[in-house]
Design a protein around this motif. Sequence first.
Motif, short mmCIF file in Angstrom:
data_model
loop_
_atom_site.label_atom_id
_atom_site.label_comp_id
_atom_site.label_asym_id
_atom_site.label_seq_id
_atom_site.Cartn_x
_atom_site.Cartn_y
_atom_site.Cartn_z
N ALA A 1 4.53 -13.48 -1.57
CA ALA A 1 3.58 -14.19 -2.25
C ALA A 1 2.08 -13.08 -2.46
N ALA A 2 2.92 -11.87 -2.29
CA ALA A 2 1.47 -10.47 -2.73
C ALA A 2 1.84 -10.64 -3.95
N ARG A 3 3.03 -10.39 -4.32
CA ARG A 3 3.25 -9.99 -5.08
C ARG A 3 2.79 -11.36 -6.36
N LEU A 4 2.94 -12.56 -6.33
CA LEU A 4 1.72 -14.01 -6.93
C LEU A 4 0.06 -13.36 -6.87
N ALA A 5 0.02 -13.65 -6.36
CA ALA A 5 -1.64 -13.26 -5.68
C ALA A 5 -1.88 -11.84 -6.48
N GLY A 6 -1.27 -10.94 -6.41
CA GLY A 6 -1.09 -9.54 -7.60
C GLY A 6 -1.26 -10.47 -9.37
N PHE A 7 -0.16 -10.89 -9.78
CA PHE A 7 -0.22 -11.97 -10.91
C PHE A 7 -1.91 -12.76 -11.06
#
Length: 383
Positions: free
Chosen positions: A71-77
């Motif tokens: 989910a954090a990766r997704l927010a970074g994208f």
Amino acid sequence: MLAKRYNTLVYFGQGCFLAYYVIAFRQAGLSLALIAVANSLFDVMSVICELPTSVLFDKWSGKKIMVFGAAARLAGFVCFLIDSSNFWVVVAGELLTGFGSSTETGAASALYVAEQEERERKNGTSSQTETKLAELGEAIGLSVIAGGAVGAVLYAVAPSLIWVGAGAAYMLAIVTLLRMPDMTVSHGDGSATLHTLFNDMWRSVTAGIRVPECWMVVALDVGAMSTAMLWPLLLGNDYSTMWLQLIGLIAMNGGTALAGRLGRRFVSTPTRLTGYLLADATCIAITAWIGNDALMIVAFFASVCAHGMAMNVFCGKVYARVNPDERASVMSVVSLLATLCIAILQPLVGLLGQSHLQLAAMCTIPVFLVPMVYILINGKSRS
């Protein structure tokens, strides 16, 4: 085979942007030096979160930790999609994706190995950990190639769409994780306090640093860092060379896949392992200085293949030396050490690359001497 599907989706998502993010940030207006600083902040966040998340993976809940990370990766994208020209927005995205990366390193491969071991127990078969990692490496290489092809099409439409493709892959990875049972080995009542967390982190650090092969994996990561960072710029950094980036990505991950295939067929020996390292260093130098796109891609492919074969051997030896319920933590100690070294060196490589790109692309090659010397000393001691 949910663990394999998770790994496939994660690396497909990485393939969507891996070859293009440097030139995308450059076209958005960021200098190579600022990109290197932002990448270093990604590494710093990975270092800070690496060990705590892996200990929580092993001792608390692997499933929850990996869902938080994806989910954090997704927010970074999403940050990169909003404004890749704003350095501070990019920094926010790098910090988020750095946290997400810390939950994947070690844990993703440990998850796959554990799944394969459980399958082998049911089937009454067995194979070396080195072979399992080679199988995973082959799957990862092919997944990144597939993601790179999709990313190239998205980049051709609009550079910002590479983050949409990566985000979609990570969304599917989250769904896959939610379908999986928790991967954590039960210990006691499963409670995690700050005291037990710090004790487990210290135990993992001491367990990792006592294994010589852990340091060899770190040396391999650091030795290949400069060319891994700068190979897209060696092929050019404008839109007209975007398709060359895809070819370079295919070469890189085709080399990883071939390394996995060859690693399953050839038993490693000290002589072969030394040969892999020499081939890796030689081909990196050729990649940096050849000046011909076709020959550069061939040399890059060969260097990645040799590097992958050496990495599989050393990682397999690390796995064989530690307890199954500490694999994620110990491999994260390895990643932490490598990331810390890379975070320190990466801005220097980026600064050197501003004026001497070829020299910068091969400046970390001397680190390969560390595993070569270790193989020589270890071979003599066994004799």
